[in-house]
Scaffold this active site. Structure first.
Site, PDB file in Angstrom:
ATOM      1  N   CYS A  31      -0.047   2.818  -4.478  1.00  0.00           N
ATOM      2  CA  CYS A  31      -0.801   4.278  -4.751  1.00  0.00           C
ATOM      3  C   CYS A  31      -0.139   4.884  -4.538  1.00  0.00           C
ATOM      4  CB  CYS A  31      -2.279   4.025  -3.414  1.00  0.00           C
ATOM      5  SG  CYS A  31      -3.804   3.457  -4.649  1.00  0.00           S
ATOM      6  N   HIS A  60       0.608  -1.180   0.150  1.00  0.00           N
ATOM      7  CA  HIS A  60      -0.045   0.416   0.640  1.00  0.00           C
ATOM      8  C   HIS A  60       1.045   1.076   0.451  1.00  0.00           C
ATOM      9  CE1 HIS A  60      -4.257  -1.832   0.601  1.00  0.00           C
ATOM     10  NE2 HIS A  60      -3.888  -2.293   1.366  1.00  0.00           N
TER      11      HIS A  60
END
Length: 428
Positions: A279, A236
């Site tokens: 991301c 992430h």
């Protein structure tokens, strides 16, 4: 289905989408002939537009066994699509295929992404076919050792931080498990191993453990005899940083600093490739809205509107000012600044599956800049749908370069075998 039959369907896809008049009847006959299951038939029938019904049918058909193609032709004849059946029965020669692509403006990349057919089974790297001397000139990085170098993969799947309180006062982990990340790992590993790299995988690392791994990596004596180093991070992320499984962040700039010429002297003048699937923010890109004329133009030029993979697509999001100050480095990110990236639970992330596919198919002729441009093309063809908001989202990857030469991987070619003792050292 045989590869040749799949190819006929692929190169005629535009024609099929425009000319199959009654896809519901075709799907029903395929069900009656035991090519489609009832669920597959329903997948076609649930689509509202005829073109989407045909695309769904064509997405399913190539996976339905060796007899599927011939039965499909028979079904077309039985459902008054005789001219379509005749077109498929005639096949298409390599020469006609070339003309067809030029005429319709298609490229040789899959028109949807992730594409199940392209990712099915093992990816095979095409070996170098032209004279190796082409890549041994002064304008190219040296790439002739076996093994080439190390690929360090850090794959974070299950997180236990950061924590936040819910409405009932209970603490919960804010970062979801990254389903599908094992597909990225498998495909990246199989491609780079075929290109003579030693691959080292580390799962579920905390923020400080990630930094410690990199500090340990740059000290390995093996790199003095290596041609290249590759770092792949799957986790992430947020703007300017990636997450460890404990929720602690490591900045992209710090990662680059740990791999610069001062901290990584063995690779100071050699190429270093960073591939980061994470991301870089929380914004979802809805893309540029197209008019009906634009859509019709896209159908003519690409052969199809890109299909929706919304049912199994999630984002890796949970702000990055990347300045290219490191020499001999490529940094390729799954999304642009501030944006989410997407990961399909079945096939893997849009970005890393595209990297694996493109590197396998094109590394024998393309340099890394050309290949990452193709990766951008594939990522841009993905679609994620939010059914609650009735919105469709897109993405694009981003790369920065401080290379001073062309970087070709030259798969299958080597002129120097690294001693076994160093190879064993590279594996630790």
């Amino acid at each position: 289905m045989e590869d040749a039959d799949r190819r006929v369907l692929q190169v005629n896809r535009t024609f099929l989408v425009k000319n199959i008049a009654n896809p519901d009847d075709v799907a029903n006959e395929l069900f009656s002939n035991e090519i489609f299951t009832e669920g597959m038939k329903d997948e076609v029938e649930v689509e509202k537009l005829k073109e989407k019904k045909v695309r769904k049918l064509l997405d399913i058909l190539p996976r339905r066994g060796p007899e599927a193609f011939q039965i499909f032709i028979k079904v077309l004849q039985d459902t008054n699509n005789d001219h379509v059946a005749l077109k498929l029965k005639s096949g298409i020669s390599p020469q006609n295929n070339s003309h067809h692509r030029q005429e319709d403006g298609e490229d040789d990349l899959p028109q949807t992404w992730p594409d199940p057919l392209s990712l099915e089974g093992r990816l095979t790297v095409k070996p170098l076919t032209c004279p190796a001397s082409r890549f041994q000139k002064t304008g190219c990085y040296k790439m002739g050792r076996r093994p080439r170098g190390r690929v360090l993969i850090i794959n974070n799947k299950i997180f236990f931080g950061p924590l936040e309180e819910d409405e009932n006062g209970k603490k919960r982990v804010t970062l979801a498990t990254r389903e599908g990340t094992e597909q990225d790992e498998r495909k990246i590993q199989e491609v780079f191993e075929q290109m003579f790299f030693v691959v080292d995988v580390h799962m579920d690392k905390k923020g400080e453990e990630i930094k410690a791994l990199l500090k340990e990596e740059v000290k390995k004596d093996f790199h003095h005899k290596a041609d290249c180093f590759v770092l792949v991070i799957m986790t992430h992320g947020t703007s300017g940083a990636i997450y460890g499984v404990d929720g602690k962040t490591v900045s992209i700039e710090e990662i680059k600093m740990l791999l610069n010429g001062e901290n990584f002297p063995a690779m100071a003048d050699k190429p270093k490739v960073l591939l980061i699937q994470a991301c870089r923010g929380e914004t979802k890109d809805e893309g540029v809205k197209e008019t009906a004329a634009d859509i019709e133009k896209e159908i003519k030029s690409t052969g199809e509107i890109l299909k929706d993979l919304s049912l199994n697509t999630v984002s890796d999001s949970k702000s990055e000012s990347v300045t290219a100050t490191m020499s001999h480095m490529v940094v390729a990110m799954a999304s642009t600044l501030g944006m989410v990236s997407y990961r399909n639970k079945i096939y893997g992330s849009w970005f890393l599956t595209a990297v694996a596919y493109v590197f396998a198919k094109y590394s024998h002729t393309n340099d890394i800049h050309q290949m990452l441009t193709k990766v951008n093309q594939l990522v841009s063809r993905g679609r994620a749908k939010d059914n609650k908001q009735n919105k469709e989202f897109v993405a694009i990857s981003e790369s920065s370069y401080t290379l001073s030469k062309d970087l070709y991987f030259c798969p299958g070619y080597f002129i120097e075998e690294v001693p076994q003792s160093r190879i064993q050292q590279a594996s630790f």
